[in-house]
Design an enzyme around this catalytic site. Structure first.
Site, PDB file in Angstrom:
ATOM      1  CE  LYS A 126      -0.179   4.952   8.404  1.00  6.68           C
ATOM      2  NZ  LYS A 126      -1.790   4.084   8.085  1.00  6.68           N
ATOM      3  CG  ASP A 166      -1.083   6.466   5.617  1.00  3.48           C
ATOM      4  OD1 ASP A 166      -2.016   6.067   5.405  1.00  3.48           O
ATOM      5  OD2 ASP A 166      -0.551   7.963   5.609  1.00  3.48           O
TER       6      ASP A 166
HETATM    7  P1  NDP Z   1      -1.853  10.279  -1.360  1.00  2.00           P
HETATM    8  O1  NDP Z   1      -0.637  10.492  -0.360  1.00  2.00           O
HETATM    9  O2  NDP Z   1      -1.227   9.630  -2.424  1.00  2.00           O
HETATM   10  O3  NDP Z   1      -2.887  11.890  -2.301  1.00  2.00           O
HETATM   11  C1  NDP Z   1      -2.930  12.402  -0.119  1.00  2.00           C
HETATM   12  C2  NDP Z   1      -3.871  13.452  -0.627  1.00  2.00           C
HETATM   13  O4  NDP Z   1      -3.902  13.849   0.574  1.00  2.00           O
HETATM   14  C3  NDP Z   1      -3.578  14.486  -1.523  1.00  2.00           C
HETATM   15  O5  NDP Z   1      -4.117  15.496  -2.233  1.00  2.00           O
HETATM   16  C4  NDP Z   1      -2.231  15.220  -0.338  1.00  2.00           C
HETATM   17  O6  NDP Z   1      -2.853  16.754  -0.947  1.00  2.00           O
HETATM   18  C5  NDP Z   1      -3.406  15.539   0.310  1.00  2.00           C
HETATM   19  N1  NDP Z   1      -3.021  15.859   1.646  1.00  2.00           N
HETATM   20  C6  NDP Z   1      -2.564  15.599   2.752  1.00  2.00           C
HETATM   21  N2  NDP Z   1      -2.244  15.763   3.208  1.00  2.00           N
HETATM   22  C7  NDP Z   1      -2.882  17.120   2.851  1.00  2.00           C
HETATM   23  C8  NDP Z   1      -2.844  17.728   4.341  1.00  2.00           C
HETATM   24  N3  NDP Z   1      -2.303  17.865   5.799  1.00  2.00           N
HETATM   25  N4  NDP Z   1      -4.039  19.222   3.935  1.00  2.00           N
HETATM   26  C9  NDP Z   1      -4.419  19.308   2.818  1.00  2.00           C
HETATM   27  N5  NDP Z   1      -4.496  18.010   1.952  1.00  2.00           N
HETATM   28  C10 NDP Z   1      -3.227  17.290   2.089  1.00  2.00           C
HETATM   29  O7  NDP Z   1      -1.699   9.633   0.099  1.00  2.00           O
HETATM   30  P2  NDP Z   1      -3.396   8.324   0.174  1.00  2.00           P
HETATM   31  O8  NDP Z   1      -4.605   9.208  -0.215  1.00  2.00           O
HETATM   32  O9  NDP Z   1      -2.322   7.062   0.089  1.00  2.00           O
HETATM   33  O10 NDP Z   1      -3.770   8.786   1.375  1.00  2.00           O
HETATM   34  C11 NDP Z   1      -4.996   9.378   2.254  1.00  2.00           C
HETATM   35  C12 NDP Z   1      -6.198   9.003   3.138  1.00  2.00           C
HETATM   36  O11 NDP Z   1      -6.070   8.298   3.022  1.00  2.00           O
HETATM   37  C13 NDP Z   1      -4.698   9.575   4.813  1.00  2.00           C
HETATM   38  O12 NDP Z   1      -5.482   9.701   5.181  1.00  2.00           O
HETATM   39  C14 NDP Z   1      -3.916   8.596   4.503  1.00  2.00           C
HETATM   40  O13 NDP Z   1      -4.022   7.493   6.050  1.00  2.00           O
HETATM   41  C15 NDP Z   1      -5.692   7.404   4.514  1.00  2.00           C
HETATM   42  N6  NDP Z   1      -5.504   6.229   3.890  1.00  2.00           N
HETATM   43  C16 NDP Z   1      -4.284   5.550   3.016  1.00  2.00           C
HETATM   44  C17 NDP Z   1      -4.566   3.750   2.732  1.00  2.00           C
HETATM   45  C18 NDP Z   1      -4.328   3.816   1.483  1.00  2.00           C
HETATM   46  O14 NDP Z   1      -3.697   2.138   0.762  1.00  2.00           O
HETATM   47  N7  NDP Z   1      -3.446   4.198   0.218  1.00  2.00           N
HETATM   48  C19 NDP Z   1      -5.111   3.441   3.788  1.00  2.00           C
HETATM   49  C20 NDP Z   1      -5.924   3.642   5.010  1.00  2.00           C
HETATM   50  C21 NDP Z   1      -6.146   4.783   4.873  1.00  2.00           C
HETATM   51  P3  NDP Z   1      -1.477  17.538  -1.597  1.00  2.00           P
HETATM   52  O15 NDP Z   1      -0.493  16.559  -2.947  1.00  2.00           O
HETATM   53  O16 NDP Z   1      -1.281  18.175  -1.648  1.00  2.00           O
HETATM   54  O17 NDP Z   1       0.042  17.303  -0.390  1.00  2.00           O
HETATM   55  O1  2IT Z   2      -4.060   3.284   7.052  1.00  2.87           O
HETATM   56  C1  2IT Z   2      -3.709   2.676   6.506  1.00  2.87           C
HETATM   57  O2  2IT Z   2      -4.503   1.855   6.834  1.00  2.87           O
HETATM   58  C2  2IT Z   2      -3.343   1.976   5.525  1.00  2.87           C
HETATM   59  N1  2IT Z   2      -2.128   3.153   4.871  1.00  2.87           N
HETATM   60  C3  2IT Z   2      -2.675   1.146   4.383  1.00  2.87           C
HETATM   61  C4  2IT Z   2      -2.015  -0.130   5.056  1.00  2.87           C
HETATM   62  C5  2IT Z   2      -1.371  -1.039   4.851  1.00  2.87           C
HETATM   63  O3  2IT Z   2      -0.364  -2.332   5.215  1.00  2.87           O
HETATM   64  O4  2IT Z   2      -1.490  -1.593   3.566  1.00  2.87           O
END
Ligand code: NDP
Ligand code: 2IT
Length: 446
Positions: A126, A166
């Site tokens: 990461k 992420d």
């Molecule tokens: P994005 O940046 O697209 O969206 C994040 C969302 O979460 C936004 O709505 C954001 O609000 C909110 N958020 C972020 N930080 C905080 C916080 N500290 N408190 C409250 N709300 C928060 O990210 P993703 O959708 O990609 O990721 C969301 C989650 O999913 C994370 O935990 C990530 O690690 C996990 N994840 C993502 C993957 C991927 O492929 N993208 C894969 C596996 C897991 P705001 O805009 O106000 O910051």
């Molecule tokens: O938390 C996760 O699994 C991710 N943000 C996606 C990682 C990836 O390499 O696609």
């Protein structure tokens, strides 16, 4: 806490002071693994658990860049290369002001088990930065990404370490990062995943985490003769994972009634349909505005500075960030009749919240299993890049669906108790561990 876990955690805390999220992730895993390792002395003698909790390599670097006013800005960049026993390092990049070493180590640690669960050959990593993309112009984001990659490029490569997105890193950022890597290395390769479809990306990768978590929920519900049809679902977040979870849940007959961002949440008892989701996608991905605007547009309630878990639902999908469900919120969910919690985010539930879910005997799908569809589809993007041949939407989606079913089976295999209850925490931890541990034993002391 078990005395052996306590002793192990004392060592972890002494070695990694102040890294609270890392301690939390290691504790949760070691509670499942320590009893298992006692029964399998080959892992104990090789000190696999101690080794798996120590990154193979940690890179920390300065990221200087010029903002639109011509002022110098300095951020900190990181890449934690946690484990390469079963494949090249693989895992996302997070750009968020809260990013620090402990948060990225927890995420890299979780990634090792998650990637193993996918059955694809990917190690765990990461990275990211304390850079805050909010309020920055496209030009500033590009400048930052170029500077970040100017250091990162020497540590990564399609056979070495393959980053992706992420929080705060989506298609726009991957584009700028890829462009700079290509320029520095003079090579067009599959060094990043989540690429645009015209330049080596995979169909379904943007959708994969949200879709995958929904497929995992389907599998969990099926063990109790249930489905998503007619279920009320509370989702947090409104980014990549939340948007595509909303899309898939709705398609499968569920009703999503909440979404949130870091300022608050909206509650729409009628459900967030296609047209409303299109509004959110434009709001969040193009205009980069706040979720509050949804409440203004559709005349629904907005709860400032609150999280959605106070709303009655059948299914909760935390899709925002770590530790966004605490003990009280978990108790409220259970009291309100929630039967299933499926984690699109990484470690969204505190250790106490997880205890509440397990004690209540509800379906609880931890992130390392439930959200593995994102990285699994990154793995499929790597396969297509290696073959230099893209697959259709249907082909990728079908593979994703099968991978999520297999992850569910692995959880059942290692997590089903004598009384029939499936402990997905134990199942995912042990199921993810075995392959990595066997590879580490086979490869000797490295
Ligand atoms: P994005 O940046 O697209 O969206 C994040 C969302 O979460 C936004 O709505 C954001 O609000 C909110 N958020 C972020 N930080 C905080 C916080 N500290 N408190 C409250 N709300 C928060 O990210 P993703 O959708 O990609 O990721 C969301 C989650 O999913 C994370 O935990 C990530 O690690 C996990 N994840 C993502 C993957 C991927 O492929 N993208 C894969 C596996 C897991 P705001 O805009 O106000 O910051
Ligand atoms: O938390 C996760 O699994 C991710 N943000 C996606 C990682 C990836 O390499 O696609």
């Amino acid at each position: 806490m078990d005395a052996r876990v306590q002793q192990f955690m004392a060592m972890i805390k002494a070695k990694n002071p102040g890294e609270n999220e890392f301690h939390q992730a290691v504790q949760e895993v070691s509670e499942s693994l320590i009893p298992f390792i006692e029964e399998n002395p080959k892992y104990k003698h090789a000190k696999i658990l101690e080794r798996i909790a120590e990154p193979e390599r940690t890179v920390i670097f300065r990221v200087p860049w010029l903002d639109d006013k011509g002022d110098v800005q300095i951020n900190r960049g990181f890449r934690i290369e946690m484990n390469s026993a079963i494949g090249p390092y693989k895992g996302g990049l997070r750009f968020h002001p809260t990013v620090n070493l402990g948060i990225l180590k927890f995420l890299a640690f979780e990634q090792v088990f998650k990637n193993s669960l996918t059955t694809l050959p990917m190690g765990g990593a990461k990275g990211g930065s304390d850079f805050d993309p909010k309020g920055k112009s496209d030009n500033e984001v590009m400048k930052f990404c170029q500077s970040f990659m100017t250091e990162l490029f020497r540590h990564i490569g399609p056979e070495t370490d393959v980053p992706a997105g992420d929080i705060g890193v989506g298609g726009r950022e991957i584009g700028y990062l890829f462009g700079q890597y290509k320029r520095l290395k003079n090579e067009f390769s599959g060094v990043l995943t989540g690429k645009g479809i015209e330049w080596g990306g995979s169909l379904i990768r943007p959708e994969a985490t949200g879709y995958g978590a929904t497929y995992f929920a389907q599998e969990m519900l099926a063990t109790r003769g249930e489905s998503l049809e007619g279920k009320t679902v509370c989702i947090s977040g409104s980014g990549n994972v939340a948007q595509y979870a909303t899309e898939k849940v709705t398609e499968l007959g569920g009703k999503v009634v909440t979404l949130s961002d870091s300022n608050g949440f909206i509650w729409d008892p009628k459900g967030i349909d296609r047209e409303k989701l299109n509004f959110i996608m434009d709001l969040k991905n193009i205009r980069r505005g706040r979720i509050k605007e949804y409440a203004v547009k559709y005349g629904t309630e907005y709860f400032a500075d609150q999280r959605p878990w106070i709303i009655k639902c059948d299914i909760a999908m935390p899709n925002a960030t770590q530790n966004e469900i605490n003990r009280e919120e978990a108790e409220t969910l259970v009291r309100n009749g929630c039967i299933c919690v499926v984690e699109g985010a990484n470690m969204p539930s505190t250790i106490e919240a997880v205890e509440v879910f397990l004690n209540a005997g509800i379906l609880y799908g931890p992130g390392k299993a439930a959200n593995a569809g994102g990285v699994a589809t990154s793995g499929l993007e790597m396969t297509q890049n290696s073959m230099r041949l893209p697959w259709s939407r249907e082909e990728v989606d079908e593979r994703l669906r099968i991978i999520m079913q297999n992850i569910h089976s692995t959880c059942v295999r290692y997590g089903k108790q004598d009384d029939g209850f499936i402990n997905y925490v134990k199942g995912a931890n042990i199921g993810g561990f075995v392959k990595v541990a066997n590879a580490m034993v086979a490869q000797g002391l490295v």
